[in-house]
Design an enzyme around this catalytic site. Sequence first.
Site, PDB file in Angstrom:
ATOM      1  N   GLN A  30       0.852  -1.194   0.000  1.00 18.39           N
ATOM      2  CA  GLN A  30       0.000   0.000   0.000  1.00 18.39           C
ATOM      3  C   GLN A  30       0.885   1.241   0.000  1.00 18.39           C
ATOM      4  OE1 GLN A  30      -2.986   0.292   3.076  1.00 18.39           O
ATOM      5  NE2 GLN A  30      -3.814   2.142   2.176  1.00 18.39           N
ATOM      6  N   PHE A  31       1.126   1.773  -1.192  1.00 17.04           N
ATOM      7  CA  PHE A  31       2.026   2.915  -1.315  1.00 17.04           C
ATOM      8  C   PHE A  31       1.475   4.176  -0.661  1.00 17.04           C
ATOM      9  CE2 PHE A  31      -0.654   4.050  -4.832  1.00 17.04           C
ATOM     10  CZ  PHE A  31      -0.485   5.411  -5.013  1.00 17.04           C
ATOM     11  N   THR A  32       0.174   4.260  -0.432  1.00 16.30           N
ATOM     12  CA  THR A  32      -0.391   5.467   0.174  1.00 16.30           C
ATOM     13  C   THR A  32       0.043   5.652   1.623  1.00 16.30           C
ATOM     14  OG1 THR A  32      -2.439   4.335   0.771  1.00 16.30           O
ATOM     15  CG2 THR A  32      -2.392   5.471  -1.369  1.00 16.30           C
TER      16      THR A  32
END
Length: 146
Positions: A78-80
């Site tokens: 999850q890059f966020t």
Amino acid sequence: MIGLLQRVSHASVTVAGATIAEIGPGLLVFIGIEKTDTHAHAERLIERLLTYRVFADQQGKMNHSVIESHGNMLLVPQFTLVADTQKGTRPSFSCAAPPDLGLEFFQYCVAHAKQRYTNIAAGQFAADMQVALVNDGPVTFWLQVS
């Protein structure tokens, strides 16, 4: 590298209508990878996740790890998680690893976790995933290694 862990009674990942990963009791961990991360960061995060004591002992205290409780662990990229939200109303992802590096380190995390423990499942990097979970507690912790 960031791990947002949630103690769950159940969690699953679906991509394009198909369930690609599913676990019973254990940990769902969202992993955020920064452009400055290294293999050492990945190893340290996995070690912390596997040994972090968030499961109850006989006295009801959070005193057991996922390994000690024989639970499962589902790793989801999850890059966020690495977004900079300090200013404005739109997140900046300037700290996030580029996709090729993110993929490499996520795969490394999964491989390292599987070397240390058998009950490991994973989401799919760069996919549009639907993640379902039942948070047990609720128990949620943010772990960051640098």
